[in-house]
Design an enzyme around this catalytic site. Structure first.
Site, PDB file in Angstrom:
ATOM      1  CG  ASP A 232      -2.109  -0.537   1.233  1.00  0.00           C
ATOM      2  OD1 ASP A 232      -2.416  -1.095   0.186  1.00  0.00           O
ATOM      3  OD2 ASP A 232      -2.853  -0.423   2.228  1.00  0.00           O
TER       4      ASP A 232
ATOM      5  CE  LYS B 189      -7.635   0.218  -2.282  1.00  0.00           C
ATOM      6  NZ  LYS B 189      -8.541   0.130  -1.254  1.00  0.00           N
TER       7      LYS B 189
ATOM      8  CG  MET C  58      -9.527   6.916   5.664  1.00  0.00           C
ATOM      9  SD  MET C  58     -10.444   5.666   4.776  1.00  0.00           S
ATOM     10  CE  MET C  58     -11.072   4.648   6.106  1.00  0.00           C
TER      11      MET C  58
HETATM   12  N1  SAH Z   1      -5.550  -0.298   8.134  1.00  0.00           N
HETATM   13  C1  SAH Z   1      -5.064   0.989   8.567  1.00  0.00           C
HETATM   14  C2  SAH Z   1      -6.008   2.112   8.204  1.00  0.00           C
HETATM   15  C3  SAH Z   1      -6.126   2.330   6.735  1.00  0.00           C
HETATM   16  S1  SAH Z   1      -7.216   3.633   6.343  1.00  0.00           S
HETATM   17  C4  SAH Z   1      -4.792   0.969  10.061  1.00  0.00           C
HETATM   18  O1  SAH Z   1      -5.188   0.027  10.760  1.00  0.00           O
HETATM   19  O2  SAH Z   1      -4.166   1.900  10.535  1.00  0.00           O
HETATM   20  C5  SAH Z   1      -6.114   4.963   6.088  1.00  0.00           C
HETATM   21  C6  SAH Z   1      -6.197   5.922   7.231  1.00  0.00           C
HETATM   22  O3  SAH Z   1      -5.438   5.464   8.327  1.00  0.00           O
HETATM   23  C7  SAH Z   1      -5.611   7.277   6.918  1.00  0.00           C
HETATM   24  O4  SAH Z   1      -6.521   8.087   6.229  1.00  0.00           O
HETATM   25  C8  SAH Z   1      -5.362   7.805   8.304  1.00  0.00           C
HETATM   26  O5  SAH Z   1      -6.552   8.230   8.909  1.00  0.00           O
HETATM   27  C9  SAH Z   1      -4.926   6.567   9.027  1.00  0.00           C
HETATM   28  N2  SAH Z   1      -3.461   6.434   9.092  1.00  0.00           N
HETATM   29  C10 SAH Z   1      -2.707   5.453   8.610  1.00  0.00           C
HETATM   30  N3  SAH Z   1      -1.405   5.648   8.908  1.00  0.00           N
HETATM   31  C11 SAH Z   1      -1.350   6.779   9.617  1.00  0.00           C
HETATM   32  C12 SAH Z   1      -0.304   7.523  10.242  1.00  0.00           C
HETATM   33  N4  SAH Z   1       0.964   7.126  10.197  1.00  0.00           N
HETATM   34  N5  SAH Z   1      -0.620   8.647  10.895  1.00  0.00           N
HETATM   35  C13 SAH Z   1      -1.900   9.072  10.968  1.00  0.00           C
HETATM   36  N6  SAH Z   1      -2.905   8.419  10.408  1.00  0.00           N
HETATM   37  C14 SAH Z   1      -2.656   7.285   9.749  1.00  0.00           C
END
Ligand code: SAH
Length: 489
Positions: free
Chosen positions: A251, A273, A385
């Site tokens: 990803d 994506k 998100m």
């Molecule tokens: N599966 C992932 C989430 C994917 S959705 C998980 O469990 O973390 C993508 C969202 O995750 C982003 O829009 C943001 O809100 C959050 N996200 C992922 N990595 C991040 C990071 N390092 N810092 C802040 N938000 C993060």
């Protein structure tokens, strides 16, 4: 190499330890793992050693060391606190060509004990020739971390099948192929994942098939969480699978150092994506994943955070399952957990919050969030998100009469060197996000616990200060009355 590492069988063989204190005890603890018959010579022995003597594990000669005592022993360890005595023991052994270790004295020792990683029967010995014991300990820790917990059981399992394998394959080359596949393939993976019965069925099937060694290998899909960004937050299991994979589908949110775990010859495919891409991207990813696994590849589908938290991991295993393909799922530290930890926001806190919700701010029309329930007192809301939808969220919160002064925090690129965290409130969140130019990926936290970050912040990305920010590509974040910034200010 001035010392030869050897693995000496000591079960039932006599070993002598001179000395009765904690140093002797340490050596005895190691020696006794081999089943050696240990005799200890010392006029005094400590309580632990005394219990071993009492239960018959240890033979005790209640005397000072005297010449000739070393006769009849396979190994001698001198662990007294008297240098002269240790030297005499060493000399006596030298004369009689008997291996001798003098604790903490390389020159007097004909053998030294290595740092040991013991996953018997797999044992790793690390030596630095006595030059750097601390380095040996650090290497040991690193090896401990990369060896799968069940590696010893796997080796024992292999030993059980050795006879049959020998019968089944006449040529040494075929046997070699079999064992390579055994340790590097599905059998080992099943075994290491604790699926012993399946592993054994598979070995049996393989040994009884005519086409052994010629069949196409069996593929497997691994849906793996890579954590929020900091590579040291990747689990050991995820690392092992990334290292083994033939193909890695990753990803946008997976950082480069994590991809470095992959094999040199592995194929790395970016399938990220962006937040605004169309949804059929996911169907393409599912199809690619299924095709690659069906072709016999071990495919690591690597996702930011946790695969089952807004990660669409569920859809991917559904696709694999429908295609009759095997899979595993490895959890990761989800962004809401990682960012909260690195921003100093305890998601639950006695007397402040007793429940947490992970939700997405990209509001699903069919499943409208129950805002009053999510924002009742004593609760913490983590919005994934959230950046693009902040206006919409704020409008809905206002419509439901959520208190305007309820604290909010944004954590952008949490756990990475570029982490920024900004405090705000429900009433001012839209303007604060805009003013600080908060960008994805970010988590929006809403609830009283976010205010604790003012006190508990500890991680500053690179430790950057505001004035260094432009160099690091960071923006200055200034505190105002409505919002307090932390993390980069
Ligand atoms: N599966 C992932 C989430 C994917 S959705 C998980 O469990 O973390 C993508 C969202 O995750 C982003 O829009 C943001 O809100 C959050 N996200 C992922 N990595 C991040 C990071 N390092 N810092 C802040 N938000 C993060």
């Amino acid at each position: 190499m001035d010392r030869l590492p050897i693995f000496m069988g000591l079960a039932g063989r006599r070993c002598l330890v001179v000395g009765g204190g904690v140093v002797a005890e340490r050596k005895i603890r190691i020696l006794s793992r081999t089943g050696a018959k240990i005799t200890i010579v010392s006029p005094t022995i400590n309580d632990y050693l005394q219990t071993l003597v009492n239960d018959g594990t240890l033979e005790h000669i209640d005397a000072h060391y005297s010449e000739g005592l070393v006769d009849g022993y396979w190994l001698v360890v001198a662990a007294t606190d008297d240098t002269a005595v240790n030297r005499r023991i060493s000399e006596d052994c030298e004369e009689r060509a008997r291996p001798c270790n003098v604790v903490d004295d390389n020159d007097l020792s004909s053998f030294i004990l290595p740092a040991i990683v013991d996953r018997s029967p797999v044992v790793v010995a690390i030596g630095t020739g006595g030059a750097a014991p601390v380095l040996a300990q650090q290497l040991k820790a690193r090896i401990e971390a990369i060896l799968p917990a069940r590696i010893g059981e796997l080796a024992s399992e292999a030993a059980r099948w050795r006879g049959l394998v020998k019968k089944r394959f006449e040529s040494g080359r075929m046997r070699l192929r079999f064992w390579q596949a055994f340790f590097d393939g599905a059998v080992a993976r099943l075994f290491l994942a604790g699926r012993r019965a399946e592993a054994e069925r598979k070995i049996r099937r393989e040994l009884l098939t005519e086409a052994v060694g010629h069949e196409t290998p069996e593929g497997e899909g691994w849906i793996v969480g890579a954590g929020p960004g900091d590579p040291s937050l990747v689990t050991l299991k995820a690392q092992q699978l990334i290292r083994t994979a033939d193909v890695v589908l990753y990803d946008r949110l997976v950082s480069a150092p994590i991809l470095d775990f992959a094999r040199k010859d592995a194929e790395l495919i970016h399938v990220g994506k962006s937040p605004d891409s169309s949804t059929n991207g996911q169907e393409e990813i599912n199809a690619l994943l299924v095709r690659l696994v069906a072709e016999g590849n071990r495919v690591c589908r690597l996702k930011g955070g946790d695969p089952f938290v807004f990660g669409r991991g569920g859809e991917e295993i559904k696709a694999l399952k429908s295609a009759g393909l095997p899979f595993q799922v490895v959890p990761g530290i989800s962004a809401a957990l990682g960012c909260a930890a690195y921003a100093g926001i305890p998601l639950t806190y006695r007397g402040v919050s007793g429940s947490v919700t992970f939700a997405t701010a990209r509001l699903d029309k069919d499943l409208p969030p129950d805002w009053p329930a999510l924002l009742k007192g004593g609760h913490t809301l983590c919005l994934y998100m959230g950046v693009g939808a902040i206006g919409n969220v704020s409008r809905q919160l206002n419509e439901h009469g959520v208190a305007r002064n309820l604290p909010v925090a944004f954590v952008e690129r949490g756990t990475t060197p570029a982490q920024r965290a900004v405090r705000s409130t429900v009433g001012t969140m839209v303007e604060d996000a805009e003013r600080h130019n908060i960008e994805a990926p970010a988590i929006v936290y809403i609830g009283q616990v976010t205010a604790l970050a003012d006190e508990f912040r500890w991680f500053d990305g690179r430790g950057e200060r505001a004035e260094q920010a432009p160099m690091d590509g960071l923006r200055t974040v200034e505190a105002t009355t409505s919002s307090a910034a932390f993390g980069a200010a």
